[in-house]
Write a protein that holds these residues in place. Structure first.
Motif, short mmCIF file in Angstrom:
data_model
loop_
_atom_site.label_atom_id
_atom_site.label_comp_id
_atom_site.label_asym_id
_atom_site.label_seq_id
_atom_site.Cartn_x
_atom_site.Cartn_y
_atom_site.Cartn_z
N ILE A 74 -7.59 80.56 123.35
CA ILE A 74 -8.63 81.41 123.93
C ILE A 74 -8.13 82.85 123.88
O ILE A 74 -7.01 83.13 124.32
CB ILE A 74 -8.93 81.01 125.38
N THR A 75 -8.93 83.76 123.37
CA THR A 75 -8.56 85.17 123.34
C THR A 75 -9.49 85.93 124.27
O THR A 75 -10.71 85.82 124.16
CB THR A 75 -8.65 85.74 121.91
N LEU A 76 -8.87 86.67 125.20
CA LEU A 76 -9.63 87.50 126.13
C LEU A 76 -9.31 88.96 125.85
O LEU A 76 -8.15 89.31 125.61
CB LEU A 76 -9.25 87.16 127.57
N PRO A 77 -10.31 89.84 125.89
CA PRO A 77 -10.07 91.26 125.65
C PRO A 77 -9.33 91.89 126.84
O PRO A 77 -9.16 91.26 127.88
CB PRO A 77 -11.48 91.83 125.53
N GLY A 78 -8.89 93.12 126.66
CA GLY A 78 -8.27 93.81 127.78
C GLY A 78 -9.20 93.85 128.97
O GLY A 78 -10.41 93.95 128.82
N GLY A 79 -8.64 93.71 130.19
CA GLY A 79 -9.48 93.74 131.38
C GLY A 79 -8.91 92.88 132.48
O GLY A 79 -7.73 92.51 132.47
#
Length: 109
Positions: free
Chosen positions: A37-42
Motif C-alpha cells: 500500500i502506498t500512501l502520499p505525504g500527510g
C-alpha cells in the motif's frame, strides 16, 4: 476372478495417485501476500487509512521525516545514503497516528 483382480489393480492405481497428491499438499501452507500500500505525504490513522500489522516501509524520496504517535517512532526515511534509512520495519496498531513527509510504501510482513 480376473475381473475382480483388474478392478482391484485399477482402484489401487487411483489410491496411489491420490496418496501422492495428498503427500505433495500435506504440510504445505500457501501464504497470500497482500499487495503493498502506498500512501502520499500527510497524516494517517491506522485502522482507518491502513490496516494494523507489521510492515516494512520504504520511500522513493531522497529523505523525509516519518513519525508515529508524535515521535514514538521518529526516523529519517529515504534513499539518500549516509543518514536516511532505506527501509524500516515496524508494528502499527489500530489508532496509531502516522505523519509522513512524502509518499511511503507499506509492505505487510
Amino acid at each position: 476372478m480376473t475381473k475382480l483382480k483388474d478392478r482391484n489393480d485399477e482402484l489401487q492405481t487411483k489410491i496411489d495417485s491420490k496418496k501422492k497428491e495428498l503427500a505433495s499438499l500435506t504440510g504445505t501452507i500457501k501464504q497470500v501476500q497482500a499487495k503493498p500500500i502506498t500512501l502520499p505525504g500527510g497524516n494517517f490513522t491506522v485502522g482507518k487509512d491502513l490496516p494494523e500489522g507489521r510492515y516494512k516501509i520504504s520511500t522513493t524520496a531522497s529523505s523525509m521525516n516519518y513519525f508515529v504517535n508524535d515521535g514514538e517512532v521518529n526516523i529519517i526515511l529515504g534513499t539518500e545514503s549516509g543518514f536516511a534509512e532505506p527501509t524500516y520495519t515496524l508494528d502499527l496498531y489500530k489508532g496509531d497516528k502516522i505523519e509522513q513527509g512524502s509518499s511511503v510504501t507499506y509492505t505487510k510482513i
